[in-house]
Design a protein around this motif. Sequence first.
Motif, PDB file in Angstrom:
ATOM      1  N   VAL A 199      41.709 -10.413  -4.930  1.00 62.59           N
ATOM      2  CA  VAL A 199      41.108  -9.396  -4.064  1.00 62.59           C
ATOM      3  C   VAL A 199      39.999 -10.033  -3.226  1.00 62.59           C
ATOM      4  CG1 VAL A 199      39.667  -7.323  -4.052  1.00 62.59           C
ATOM      5  CG2 VAL A 199      41.717  -7.409  -5.487  1.00 62.59           C
ATOM      6  N   GLU A 200      39.217 -10.904  -3.835  1.00 64.48           N
ATOM      7  CA  GLU A 200      38.136 -11.575  -3.113  1.00 64.48           C
ATOM      8  C   GLU A 200      38.672 -12.479  -2.012  1.00 64.48           C
ATOM      9  OE1 GLU A 200      35.708 -13.646  -5.889  1.00 64.48           O
ATOM     10  OE2 GLU A 200      35.117 -11.837  -6.998  1.00 64.48           O
ATOM     11  N   VAL A 245      44.491  -3.030 -10.835  1.00 67.46           N
ATOM     12  CA  VAL A 245      44.419  -3.224  -9.384  1.00 67.46           C
ATOM     13  C   VAL A 245      43.439  -2.226  -8.764  1.00 67.46           C
ATOM     14  CG1 VAL A 245      45.766  -3.111  -7.234  1.00 67.46           C
ATOM     15  CG2 VAL A 245      46.738  -4.211  -9.260  1.00 67.46           C
ATOM     16  N   ALA A 246      43.444  -1.019  -9.302  1.00 66.01           N
ATOM     17  CA  ALA A 246      42.447   0.007  -8.940  1.00 66.01           C
ATOM     18  C   ALA A 246      42.385   0.293  -7.444  1.00 66.01           C
ATOM     19  CB  ALA A 246      41.066  -0.399  -9.467  1.00 66.01           C
ATOM     20  N   GLY A 247      43.529   0.212  -6.774  1.00 67.18           N
ATOM     21  CA  GLY A 247      43.578   0.587  -5.377  1.00 67.18           C
ATOM     22  C   GLY A 247      42.899  -0.366  -4.426  1.00 67.18           C
ATOM     23  N   ARG A 248      42.465  -1.529  -4.907  1.00 66.64           N
ATOM     24  CA  ARG A 248      41.713  -2.451  -4.046  1.00 66.64           C
ATOM     25  C   ARG A 248      42.621  -3.289  -3.164  1.00 66.64           C
ATOM     26  NH1 ARG A 248      38.579  -5.451  -8.554  1.00 66.64           N
ATOM     27  NH2 ARG A 248      40.589  -5.031  -9.557  1.00 66.64           N
ATOM     28  N   VAL A 249      43.886  -3.364  -3.516  1.00 65.76           N
ATOM     29  CA  VAL A 249      44.863  -4.116  -2.746  1.00 65.76           C
ATOM     30  C   VAL A 249      46.194  -3.412  -2.961  1.00 65.76           C
ATOM     31  CG1 VAL A 249      45.339  -5.709  -4.659  1.00 65.76           C
ATOM     32  CG2 VAL A 249      45.785  -6.443  -2.321  1.00 65.76           C
ATOM     33  N   ASP A 299      41.191 -11.747  -0.129  1.00 66.19           N
ATOM     34  CA  ASP A 299      41.702 -10.927   0.971  1.00 66.19           C
ATOM     35  C   ASP A 299      43.226 -11.031   1.119  1.00 66.19           C
ATOM     36  OD1 ASP A 299      41.363  -9.095   3.045  1.00 66.19           O
ATOM     37  OD2 ASP A 299      41.138 -10.648   4.569  1.00 66.19           O
ATOM     38  N   ARG A 317      44.332  -4.281   6.960  1.00 65.30           N
ATOM     39  CA  ARG A 317      43.584  -5.446   7.438  1.00 65.30           C
ATOM     40  C   ARG A 317      44.404  -6.314   8.381  1.00 65.30           C
ATOM     41  NH1 ARG A 317      40.476  -7.148   1.803  1.00 65.30           N
ATOM     42  NH2 ARG A 317      39.264  -5.224   1.632  1.00 65.30           N
ATOM     43  N   GLU A 374      41.155  -9.842  -9.716  1.00 67.33           N
ATOM     44  CA  GLU A 374      39.790  -9.837  -9.185  1.00 67.33           C
ATOM     45  C   GLU A 374      39.594 -10.982  -8.192  1.00 67.33           C
ATOM     46  OE1 GLU A 374      37.578  -7.508 -10.136  1.00 67.33           O
ATOM     47  OE2 GLU A 374      38.882  -6.601 -11.662  1.00 67.33           O
TER      48      GLU A 374
END
Length: 367
Positions: free
Chosen positions: A247-248, A282-286, A250, A13, A244
């Motif tokens: 992540v929102e 974290v599940a790969g989201r960041v 960014d 990003r 969570e």
Amino acid sequence: MIPMLNDEFHFVRAGLRLKNRAVLAPLTHNMSEENGDPGRAELDWLARCAEGGFGLLIGAATQVQAGGRCWPGQPALMTDAQQSAFAKLTQSAEENGALALIQLHHGGVRAQPELNGTAPVGPGAIPPGGRYPLGVSALTGPQILQLIDAFVLAAERAHGAGLHGIELHAAHNFLLCNFLNPLLNRREDGWGGSLAGRARMLLAIVRGIRERLPRSFLIGVRLSPESYAHIEGIQLANQLALVELLVEEDVDYLHFSMGDSFKAASEDPAGGSLLAAVRAGVAGRVPLMVAGKIRDAESAKQALAGGADLVAIGSAAIGNPDWPKRVNLDLPLDQPPFETARLTMSGFTPRAQDYLRSFPGLVAQAS
């Protein structure tokens, strides 16, 4: 596919790339001036680490507001002169194909009265006694807003110095961690209560930085995953719920200060891995960065295989500022306790060496 230490890493990003996944962890070594001006020795040591092959350098915990100081040689980023000094870190990094960040910090309940001339501050008042000879003063709503502005202004100064981003220190029982901790934060005014309330200050800082600076400017957050030593109240479930929210907002990465990246999770009765629990949360989201007992090529490989995207090298870098180059060439690493002569050669001042000796087994005791 399991990433390798020498693989590039892309902050998608932000549009920035790292040449490898070796990160210099933010290390305190008391080499800046009494007024917070980044010391020449501090900047020279960071330059050695840039030359030593780290893909990302994170400067030591850096003060954003008077009253938050924890160490006598702690750098600050509150003046034009300090901003200009940090431009030297940018130059060292870019000359060596690396990126450089600075870690923004306020000591909270851990701020030292003898260095600040005042009692420490936190989300709630603590009476004098024990660890807090002057007690702890509860921050007012307006003071919290001033602190948010101080963090954001320091990030603007980092950007002005050409640095590639900042890391917010929300671990280790410092101010942002104090607000996240439900045992310390019992406020009922919107800055406490629910997780969203306890995280409100941290999230407001992230939003303020995003509003004022380009998206290419990295924002990382350092977190403690669970309680440690005498610190209580930091629960893994709460920290993963915080993920969570971050992540929102960014953020570009989360930096979990694990203590030991390979330990069992203290809250898992089955003895499951802490890293596995963090990775699942974290599940790969960041992107996930971890620090804690990553000392050599094998432990770095183990952490990457366990789900980390980036590995932060702390104590091993003190004796090996060229850690990535040595690991890449399969050369032996200097092992602690590090000799005084080795630290002097690396640029550590006598005061820095005295501080490092306070960590058992890190530095050879003076004869």
